[in-house]
Scaffold this motif. Structure first.
Motif, PDB file in Angstrom:
ATOM      1  N   SER A 168      36.380  46.147  34.017  1.00  0.00           N
ATOM      2  CA  SER A 168      36.887  47.512  34.672  1.00  0.00           C
ATOM      3  C   SER A 168      36.502  48.536  33.844  1.00  0.00           C
ATOM      4  CB  SER A 168      38.421  47.438  35.073  1.00  0.00           C
ATOM      5  OG  SER A 168      38.915  48.553  35.525  1.00  0.00           O
ATOM      6  N   ARG A 169      35.704  49.529  34.452  1.00  0.00           N
ATOM      7  CA  ARG A 169      35.060  50.511  33.559  1.00  0.00           C
ATOM      8  C   ARG A 169      35.837  51.749  33.557  1.00  0.00           C
ATOM      9  NH1 ARG A 169      29.169  51.067  34.674  1.00  0.00           N
ATOM     10  NH2 ARG A 169      29.321  52.689  32.671  1.00  0.00           N
ATOM     11  N   PRO A 170      35.932  52.702  32.496  1.00  0.00           N
ATOM     12  CA  PRO A 170      36.575  54.200  32.672  1.00  0.00           C
ATOM     13  C   PRO A 170      35.334  54.905  33.455  1.00  0.00           C
ATOM     14  CG  PRO A 170      35.639  53.690  30.442  1.00  0.00           C
ATOM     15  CD  PRO A 170      35.613  52.317  31.311  1.00  0.00           C
ATOM     16  N   PRO A 171      35.624  56.153  33.911  1.00  0.00           N
ATOM     17  CA  PRO A 171      35.006  56.850  34.599  1.00  0.00           C
ATOM     18  C   PRO A 171      33.679  57.221  33.901  1.00  0.00           C
ATOM     19  CG  PRO A 171      37.070  57.883  35.091  1.00  0.00           C
ATOM     20  CD  PRO A 171      37.188  56.695  33.858  1.00  0.00           C
ATOM     21  N   HIS A 172      32.351  57.345  34.405  1.00  0.00           N
ATOM     22  CA  HIS A 172      31.308  57.796  33.707  1.00  0.00           C
ATOM     23  C   HIS A 172      31.393  59.182  33.128  1.00  0.00           C
ATOM     24  CE1 HIS A 172      27.188  58.698  32.694  1.00  0.00           C
ATOM     25  NE2 HIS A 172      26.717  57.277  33.035  1.00  0.00           N
ATOM     26  N   GLU A 182      27.210  58.086  40.816  1.00  0.00           N
ATOM     27  CA  GLU A 182      28.342  57.016  40.764  1.00  0.00           C
ATOM     28  C   GLU A 182      28.104  56.554  39.273  1.00  0.00           C
ATOM     29  OE1 GLU A 182      29.057  54.881  43.790  1.00  0.00           O
ATOM     30  OE2 GLU A 182      28.089  56.061  45.283  1.00  0.00           O
ATOM     31  N   ASN A 183      29.216  55.735  39.150  1.00  0.00           N
ATOM     32  CA  ASN A 183      29.356  55.045  37.813  1.00  0.00           C
ATOM     33  C   ASN A 183      28.382  53.924  37.491  1.00  0.00           C
ATOM     34  OD1 ASN A 183      30.400  54.994  35.220  1.00  0.00           O
ATOM     35  ND2 ASN A 183      32.377  53.889  36.085  1.00  0.00           N
ATOM     36  N   TRP A 184      27.105  54.115  37.713  1.00  0.00           N
ATOM     37  CA  TRP A 184      26.258  53.008  37.596  1.00  0.00           C
ATOM     38  C   TRP A 184      26.304  52.187  36.280  1.00  0.00           C
ATOM     39  CZ3 TRP A 184      23.370  51.148  41.585  1.00  0.00           C
ATOM     40  CH2 TRP A 184      23.386  51.975  42.875  1.00  0.00           C
ATOM     41  N   ASN A 185      26.131  50.808  36.281  1.00  0.00           N
ATOM     42  CA  ASN A 185      25.889  50.330  34.846  1.00  0.00           C
ATOM     43  C   ASN A 185      24.516  50.723  34.282  1.00  0.00           C
ATOM     44  OD1 ASN A 185      28.237  48.766  35.130  1.00  0.00           O
ATOM     45  ND2 ASN A 185      27.133  47.281  36.467  1.00  0.00           N
ATOM     46  N   GLU A 186      24.501  50.772  32.687  1.00  0.00           N
ATOM     47  CA  GLU A 186      23.660  51.111  32.202  1.00  0.00           C
ATOM     48  C   GLU A 186      22.601  50.236  31.868  1.00  0.00           C
ATOM     49  OE1 GLU A 186      25.946  52.854  28.989  1.00  0.00           O
ATOM     50  OE2 GLU A 186      26.436  54.624  30.317  1.00  0.00           O
ATOM     51  N   SER A 187      22.544  48.850  31.910  1.00  0.00           N
ATOM     52  CA  SER A 187      21.599  47.916  31.577  1.00  0.00           C
ATOM     53  C   SER A 187      21.774  46.884  32.702  1.00  0.00           C
ATOM     54  CB  SER A 187      21.826  47.358  30.230  1.00  0.00           C
ATOM     55  OG  SER A 187      22.945  46.751  30.168  1.00  0.00           O
ATOM     56  N   GLY A 188      20.653  45.989  32.848  1.00  0.00           N
ATOM     57  CA  GLY A 188      20.663  45.028  33.870  1.00  0.00           C
ATOM     58  C   GLY A 188      19.245  44.266  33.756  1.00  0.00           C
ATOM     59  N   ASP A 189      19.130  43.104  34.251  1.00  0.00           N
ATOM     60  CA  ASP A 189      18.134  42.412  34.391  1.00  0.00           C
ATOM     61  C   ASP A 189      17.765  42.321  35.690  1.00  0.00           C
ATOM     62  OD1 ASP A 189      18.016  41.417  31.787  1.00  0.00           O
ATOM     63  OD2 ASP A 189      19.146  39.919  32.296  1.00  0.00           O
ATOM     64  N   PHE A 195      24.465  47.909  39.830  1.00  0.00           N
ATOM     65  CA  PHE A 195      25.542  48.267  40.671  1.00  0.00           C
ATOM     66  C   PHE A 195      26.883  48.881  40.089  1.00  0.00           C
ATOM     67  CE2 PHE A 195      23.912  45.696  44.583  1.00  0.00           C
ATOM     68  CZ  PHE A 195      22.841  46.501  44.629  1.00  0.00           C
ATOM     69  N   PRO A 196      27.654  49.723  40.217  1.00  0.00           N
ATOM     70  CA  PRO A 196      28.781  50.002  39.839  1.00  0.00           C
ATOM     71  C   PRO A 196      29.820  48.833  39.979  1.00  0.00           C
ATOM     72  CG  PRO A 196      28.108  51.897  41.320  1.00  0.00           C
ATOM     73  CD  PRO A 196      27.311  50.553  41.321  1.00  0.00           C
ATOM     74  N   ASN A 197      30.851  48.759  39.037  1.00  0.00           N
ATOM     75  CA  ASN A 197      31.939  47.898  39.064  1.00  0.00           C
ATOM     76  C   ASN A 197      33.085  48.074  40.107  1.00  0.00           C
ATOM     77  OD1 ASN A 197      30.179  46.212  37.500  1.00  0.00           O
ATOM     78  ND2 ASN A 197      31.493  46.607  35.699  1.00  0.00           N
ATOM     79  N   ALA A 198      32.848  49.366  40.656  1.00  0.00           N
ATOM     80  CA  ALA A 198      34.083  49.649  41.581  1.00  0.00           C
ATOM     81  C   ALA A 198      34.234  48.708  42.585  1.00  0.00           C
ATOM     82  CB  ALA A 198      33.879  51.376  41.952  1.00  0.00           C
ATOM     83  N   GLU A 234      28.004  45.930  47.567  1.00  0.00           N
ATOM     84  CA  GLU A 234      27.806  45.646  46.272  1.00  0.00           C
ATOM     85  C   GLU A 234      28.171  44.400  46.139  1.00  0.00           C
ATOM     86  OE1 GLU A 234      27.780  50.451  45.143  1.00  0.00           O
ATOM     87  OE2 GLU A 234      29.289  49.037  44.476  1.00  0.00           O
ATOM     88  N   VAL A 235      29.575  44.083  46.616  1.00  0.00           N
ATOM     89  CA  VAL A 235      30.377  42.615  46.408  1.00  0.00           C
ATOM     90  C   VAL A 235      29.585  41.639  46.914  1.00  0.00           C
ATOM     91  CG1 VAL A 235      32.380  41.360  46.865  1.00  0.00           C
ATOM     92  CG2 VAL A 235      32.505  43.974  45.813  1.00  0.00           C
ATOM     93  N   MET A 236      29.181  41.621  48.224  1.00  0.00           N
ATOM     94  CA  MET A 236      28.438  40.913  49.154  1.00  0.00           C
ATOM     95  C   MET A 236      27.167  40.528  48.101  1.00  0.00           C
ATOM     96  SD  MET A 236      30.035  39.776  51.587  1.00  0.00           S
ATOM     97  CE  MET A 236      31.534  39.907  50.704  1.00  0.00           C
ATOM     98  N   MET A 237      26.542  41.460  47.836  1.00  0.00           N
ATOM     99  CA  MET A 237      25.014  41.246  46.996  1.00  0.00           C
ATOM    100  C   MET A 237      25.219  40.315  45.692  1.00  0.00           C
ATOM    101  SD  MET A 237      22.617  42.196  48.661  1.00  0.00           S
ATOM    102  CE  MET A 237      23.542  41.501  49.920  1.00  0.00           C
ATOM    103  N   GLN A 238      26.403  40.642  45.108  1.00  0.00           N
ATOM    104  CA  GLN A 238      26.686  39.905  43.736  1.00  0.00           C
ATOM    105  C   GLN A 238      26.919  38.549  44.176  1.00  0.00           C
ATOM    106  OE1 GLN A 238      29.623  38.190  42.488  1.00  0.00           O
ATOM    107  NE2 GLN A 238      31.097  38.584  44.298  1.00  0.00           N
ATOM    108  N   MET A 239      27.792  38.201  45.419  1.00  0.00           N
ATOM    109  CA  MET A 239      28.010  36.690  45.897  1.00  0.00           C
ATOM    110  C   MET A 239      26.547  36.188  46.249  1.00  0.00           C
ATOM    111  SD  MET A 239      31.359  37.232  48.183  1.00  0.00           S
ATOM    112  CE  MET A 239      31.467  35.293  48.623  1.00  0.00           C
ATOM    113  N   SER A 240      25.980  36.873  46.703  1.00  0.00           N
ATOM    114  CA  SER A 240      24.312  36.200  47.181  1.00  0.00           C
ATOM    115  C   SER A 240      23.770  35.805  46.125  1.00  0.00           C
ATOM    116  CB  SER A 240      23.674  37.352  48.074  1.00  0.00           C
ATOM    117  OG  SER A 240      22.264  36.828  48.323  1.00  0.00           O
ATOM    118  N   ALA A 241      23.543  36.665  44.904  1.00  0.00           N
ATOM    119  CA  ALA A 241      23.033  36.346  43.737  1.00  0.00           C
ATOM    120  C   ALA A 241      23.546  35.267  43.024  1.00  0.00           C
ATOM    121  CB  ALA A 241      22.817  37.905  42.786  1.00  0.00           C
ATOM    122  N   GLY A 242      24.941  35.398  42.950  1.00  0.00           N
ATOM    123  CA  GLY A 242      25.690  34.281  41.966  1.00  0.00           C
ATOM    124  C   GLY A 242      25.693  33.139  42.772  1.00  0.00           C
TER     125      GLY A 242
END
Length: 364
Positions: A168-172, A182-189, A195-198, A234-242
């Motif tokens: 759970s991240r504080p505002p960007h 948007e509060n995008w994550n700053e790194s990823g593969d 995607f934001p964690n919101a 975004e949540v559905m995409m993490q389910m699909s990838a995970g």
């Protein structure tokens, strides 16, 4: 006049240029149709990331069982959770948990020196909560975990902190001139990891209804806010990838809202979302409030899990999502059922017993 050699040379040059600059031709991804021709429900074979593949190896060998039929509460001090085990079962499970969660750190990760009954380390209280959680999931969430169940290995895979968690991240921080909207994550593969964690907070921590698709082709007053649609996507995409699947593993893509046209896996996925909320809200959130220190990881025990601005109030403990257990597979690696046969103490009892168990004491 001889023209053969020049033509051959030109052909070789063209072939070389073609090889250098034209991308490799990939055959279509193999798919399996899971429904009638009309809906065209096709499930594509998962490719799986290298990280997921390395995490899905077999667990360490089980430690031997010592024949000691004395009650664990008599053989050891301050046993407060695994009170239904005998001394032999208790010690075998303790050794297994060390192998599953902290193989590099050993017993001292939770215990203070040679005094195994001491409560000096907060990690010991966290381990007690985790054992109660595993017993609760195996006893009370069979609609999702089934007879296979879960163990500590299901999520941790040899690390004190599972590899797949979110925060759970504080505002960007807002820039003076230009900034991301948007509060995008700053790194990823992958794109999904940016995607934001919101959305995770809305759907995997809070009780936000997952309603976004209209029931009609044209607007009729039942229109979801665009931001809500993005968060759910975004949540559905993490389910699909995970889980290594595409949307049609659960849904009929022509009518996402219609449960009657969905596949049975949608019910399993729905109970998984509810179970994930249960873990995040009732186990990990209270743990974060009570235990806000940085946790080590087995891969790099001297590095903070995430930069300070991205850790949020958990300070490194994090929340779970589908990939935390699945690691890119529709069904998690098939180890838990075998492990639960060897370690029946992780099967239960469930919620009622867990709620009455005290959080004080020494060994779990």
């Amino acid at each position: 006049m001889r023209i053969g050699p020049p033509i051959l040379a030109v052909g070789l040059v063209c072939a070389g240029l073609f090889t250098l600059f034209v991308p490799t031709w990939n055959l279509p991804t193999k798919g399996t149709q899971t429904g009638p021709n009309g809906p065209s429900l096709v499930q594509y074979a998962p490719t799986g990331s290298p990280l997921f593949q390395t995490r899905n190896g077999p667990p360490p060998a089980n430690p031997p069982l010592v024949e000691d039929t004395r009650p664990a509460t008599e053989a050891y001090k301050n046993v407060t959770v695994l009170t239904d085990l005998n001394a032999g079962q208790f010690m075998q499970l303790q050794q297994a948990i060390t192998n599953w969660v902290a193989p590099q750190q050993g017993c001292d990760f939770c215990h203070a020196g040679g005094d195994f009954a001491s409560d000096a380390k907060p990690a010991k209280a966290a381990a007690r909560d985790m054992i109660k959680m595993v017993r609760h999931l195996n006893a009370d969430w069979t609609e999702h975990v089934g007879v296979a169940g879960v163990t500590c290995w299901s999520c941790h895979r040899g690390q004190p902190v599972p590899a797949e968690i979110w925060f759970s991240r504080p505002p960007h921080p807002q820039g003076a001139h230009m900034d991301k909207p948007e509060n995008w994550n700053e790194s990823g593969d992958s794109v999904r990891q940016f995607f934001p964690n919101a959305g995770y907070e809305l759907y995997l921590l809070q009780d936000t209804p997952g309603l976004a698709q209209s029931y009609t082709a044209l607007p009729n007053g039942q229109v979801a806010d665009q931001v809500v649609v993005k968060r759910l996507y975004e949540v559905m995409m993490q389910m699909s990838a995970g889980m290594g699947v595409n949307c049609t593993y659960c849904h009929n893509s022509r009518a996402f809202y219609d449960w009657g046209q969905s596949l049975p896996a949608r019910w399993t996925g729905y109970s998984g979302i509810q179970m994930t909320r249960d873990i995040n809200r009732n186990v990990l959130l209270p743990l974060a409030v009570r235990m806000p220190e940085i946790r080590e990881t087995a891969d790099d025990p001297h590095t903070i899990v995430l930069p300070a601005r991205m850790r949020g109030p958990q300070e490194g403990n994090g929340f779970v999502l589908c990939a935390t257990c699945h690691y890119g597979l529709p069904k998690p690696a098939d180890h838990a059922q075998e492990l639960l046969t060897v370690f029946p103490g992780l099967k239960g009892p469930g919620r009622e017993h867990a709620a009455s168990a005290t959080d004080q004491g020494g060994q779990p």
